[in-house]
Design an enzyme around this catalytic site. Structure first.
Site, short mmCIF file in Angstrom:
data_model
loop_
_atom_site.label_atom_id
_atom_site.label_comp_id
_atom_site.label_asym_id
_atom_site.label_seq_id
_atom_site.Cartn_x
_atom_site.Cartn_y
_atom_site.Cartn_z
N ASN A 55 33.30 34.78 54.02
CA ASN A 55 33.33 36.15 54.47
C ASN A 55 31.84 36.65 54.71
OD1 ASN A 55 36.01 36.31 52.08
ND2 ASN A 55 36.29 37.12 54.21
N SER A 136 38.61 35.93 51.26
CA SER A 136 39.21 37.41 51.09
C SER A 136 39.76 37.94 52.31
CB SER A 136 38.41 38.25 50.37
OG SER A 136 39.35 39.18 49.91
N ALA A 142 34.57 47.96 49.87
CA ALA A 142 34.75 49.02 50.43
C ALA A 142 35.87 49.85 49.50
CB ALA A 142 35.78 48.69 51.72
N LEU A 144 38.25 48.56 47.48
CA LEU A 144 39.62 47.83 47.41
C LEU A 144 39.51 46.87 46.31
CD1 LEU A 144 41.26 47.83 50.85
CD2 LEU A 144 41.25 49.58 49.02
N SER A 146 37.26 44.08 45.88
CA SER A 146 36.92 42.91 45.99
C SER A 146 36.27 41.96 45.09
CB SER A 146 36.20 42.71 47.51
OG SER A 146 34.89 43.27 47.22
N SER A 147 35.40 42.86 44.44
CA SER A 147 34.68 42.31 43.51
C SER A 147 35.49 41.65 42.39
CB SER A 147 33.35 43.09 42.91
OG SER A 147 33.90 44.11 42.14
N ASP A 205 39.60 47.34 37.69
CA ASP A 205 39.89 46.60 38.79
C ASP A 205 40.25 45.19 38.49
OD1 ASP A 205 38.87 48.75 39.85
OD2 ASP A 205 37.37 47.92 40.86
N1 LIG Z 1 35.14 37.39 49.28
C1 LIG Z 1 33.85 37.31 48.93
N2 LIG Z 1 32.91 36.60 49.02
C2 LIG Z 1 31.75 36.79 48.49
N3 LIG Z 1 31.29 37.90 47.84
C3 LIG Z 1 32.31 38.62 47.53
C4 LIG Z 1 33.61 38.60 47.82
N4 LIG Z 1 34.33 39.40 47.41
C5 LIG Z 1 33.46 40.43 46.37
N5 LIG Z 1 32.36 39.84 46.60
C6 LIG Z 1 31.16 40.42 46.11
O1 LIG Z 1 31.46 41.52 45.56
C7 LIG Z 1 30.51 42.68 45.94
C8 LIG Z 1 31.35 44.11 46.34
O2 LIG Z 1 31.64 44.51 44.99
P1 LIG Z 1 31.67 46.19 44.99
O3 LIG Z 1 32.04 46.36 43.41
O4 LIG Z 1 30.45 46.74 45.32
O5 LIG Z 1 32.89 46.59 45.98
P2 LIG Z 1 34.53 46.41 45.96
O6 LIG Z 1 34.86 45.77 44.53
O7 LIG Z 1 34.86 46.02 47.21
O8 LIG Z 1 34.88 47.91 45.71
P3 LIG Z 1 35.61 48.59 44.32
O9 LIG Z 1 34.58 48.21 43.26
O10 LIG Z 1 34.90 50.18 44.74
O11 LIG Z 1 36.99 48.60 44.36
C9 LIG Z 1 29.93 42.14 47.27
O12 LIG Z 1 28.58 42.76 47.36
C10 LIG Z 1 29.95 40.75 46.83
O13 LIG Z 1 28.67 40.42 45.88
C1 LIG Z 2 34.52 53.58 40.33
C2 LIG Z 2 35.36 52.83 39.19
O1 LIG Z 2 35.98 53.74 38.39
C3 LIG Z 2 36.50 52.03 40.30
C4 LIG Z 2 35.85 50.95 41.04
O2 LIG Z 2 37.24 50.52 41.78
C5 LIG Z 2 34.48 51.79 38.73
C6 LIG Z 2 35.22 51.14 37.76
O3 LIG Z 2 36.23 51.72 37.02
O4 LIG Z 2 34.69 50.20 37.09
MG LIG Z 3 34.32 46.28 42.81
#
Ligand SMILES: Nc1ncnc2c1ncn2[C@@H]1O[C@H](COP(=O)(O)OP(=O)(O)OP(=O)(O)O)[C@@H](O)[C@H]1O
Ligand SMILES: C[C@@](O)(CCO)CC(=O)[O-]
Ligand SMILES: [Mg+2]
Length: 397
Positions: A55, A136, A142, A144, A146-147, A205
């Site tokens: 990705n 993924s 974004a 959803l 992903s982390s 999450d």
């Molecule tokens: N499939 C993937 N490949 C590589 N890195 C990933 C992947 N999925 C997540 N990551 C890591 O997770 C980070 C994104 O995490 P972040 O918590 O900022 O966003 P999110 O989890 O998509 O949104 P949120 O936490 O608001 O739900 C990316 O910068 C990357 O380091």
């Molecule tokens: C913003 C937040 O509340 C949700 C992120 O998906 C952070 C967290 O709960 O860890």
């Molecule tokens: Mg996250």
């Protein structure tokens, strides 16, 4: 330990209510989405550890002997009950050659992997030579989760490779889950990966990615909602990039600066989560259209609150405005600051109307799709049960 390749997956999530407030001990309601992160782990005999992340166009490898040196320096206190320390993170950054202070997508993904690999290896006395591919369906960064899906997949794969949990895949089954106590261990390790990426995660999450379904989460207490109505949700990705870590830190600063103003807002968000849970229970008991206006109003109120705590964005305001012209109600989901919004659809919402909303949102440059929720958490897949798209990624990585 690992005799053959394993493929596993974990879902992303949408938060109905409680994002940010949940970091400060309030309740959140979150649902697992039918968009998943897939991981394949293969045993290797070349003495290397390889991680390929298509990705983000990254592929990295290290010799296990190099990692072993680091392991010795780190084996004190590396276990699932301890948070990553600044010293550990500095040592990992130096090892991985991460010189910039800025957290990039690649550096966070690398650090979370190395942290989990080394701490699980140290704890279980294994330093497996493996090849790992993680891919993924979720938009990354974004809102959803992903982390969390990434951390949960890594934790499950590495715990299995080190023999800490079993490999419950039976020949005749296409998809299986681990027993509860092993899921709990996966979740606790995944939380450490989330700490590397998020700084101060609440744990909601990774809990959804592990357990799936619809969860209430408060201060580490996870409650699965057993009876929930089928909700139709439209997801919109504004494609405005943001970092959960920075947004969470910004909310903390605001609370410290204006406690008397911000704490009541968090208390109100908590009450919204509670009210929403009550309504969902009542809907499951006796389905009726009369509940929808309440759910819609709760979306509106919470969206205002999230703007007050400083995690709104003009792109998210646009989603709310465009959907409102069709009589629909939206709020941001996840950390905000851009990323994704959710829009509640009623069961009888006309597909032509959904298409019209989709077109209006696409005209703003957003991507938008209807999703199903409440899917299972982390699971193991037989190769024959994988979609062609996923197989293609793994075969070409
Ligand atoms: N499939 C993937 N490949 C590589 N890195 C990933 C992947 N999925 C997540 N990551 C890591 O997770 C980070 C994104 O995490 P972040 O918590 O900022 O966003 P999110 O989890 O998509 O949104 P949120 O936490 O608001 O739900 C990316 O910068 C990357 O380091
Ligand atoms: C913003 C937040 O509340 C949700 C992120 O998906 C952070 C967290 O709960 O860890
Ligand atoms: Mg996250």
């Amino acid at each position: 330990m690992l005799a053959k390749p394993l493929t596993l997956s974990a879902p992303g999530k949408a938060i109905l209510h409680g994002e940010h407030a949940v970091v400060h001990g309030k309740a959140a309601l979150a649902v697992a989405l039918n968009l998943r992160t897939f991981l394949q782990i293969r045993p290797s005999n070349n003495g290397k550890v390889l991680i390929c992340l298509p990705n983000i166009g990254t592929s990295l490898n290290w010799e296990t002997v190099q990692l072993r040196t680091l392991l010795r320096a780190f084996s004190d206190g590396l276990d699932e009950s301890k948070s990553p320390s600044p010293e550990q993170m500095d040592a990992l950054k130096e090892f991985a050659g991460i010189t910039t202070g800025l957290s990039t997508t690649e550096s966070l993904a690398t650090l979370a992997f190395l942290y989990l690999y080394l701490s699980i290896s140290a704890k279980y006395g294994q330093i497996p030579s493996v090849e790992i591919v993680v891919w993924s369906e979720l938009p990354i960064g974004a809102g959803l989760g992903s982390s969390a899906a990434y951390s949960v997949c890594l934790a499950a794969a590495l715990l299995t490779a080190c023999g800490a949990i079993g490999c419950p895949l039976e020949e005749e089954k296409s998809v299986v889950r681990w027993p509860e106590e092993e899921l709990d261990l996966i979740n606790r390790w995944a939380f450490r990966g989330e700490q590397v990426i998020h700084g101060k995660p609440s744990g909601v999450d990774n809990s959804v990615a592990t357990w799936g379904g619809v969860l209430r989460f408060q201060s580490g207490k996870i409650t699965s909602l057993k009876r929930v109505p089928t909700l139709r949700i439209l997801l919109t990705n504004t494609k405005v990039s943001r970092s959960t870590k920075i947004l969470v830190a910004g909310v903390k600063d605001k609370i410290l600066k204006f406690p008397a103003i911000m704490n009541p807002v968090l208390a109100s968000i908590d009450a919204i989560s509670q009210e929403c849970e009550n309504v969902l229970e009542a809907m499951a008991e006796s389905p009726s259209q009369e509940y929808y206006p309440v759910l819609e109003e709760l979306f509106d109120i919470n969206q205002h609150h999230l703007n007050v705590v400083g995690v709104g964005h003009s792109s998210l305001d646009n989603v709310c405005r465009v959907t409102a012209t069709h009589g629909l109600h939206s709020k941001l989901t996840g950390a905000g600051g851009g990323g994704c919004a959710i829009t509640l659809l009623r069961p009888d919402t006309d597909p032509l109307m959904v298409e019209a909303v989709r077109q209006d949102l696409s005209a703003c440059g957003f991507e938008c799709w209807e999703t199903s929720i409440g899917v299972p958490g982390i699971c193991l897949h037989s190769l024959s049960s994988l979609k062609a798209e996923v197989l293609h990624v793994f075969n070409s990585a």
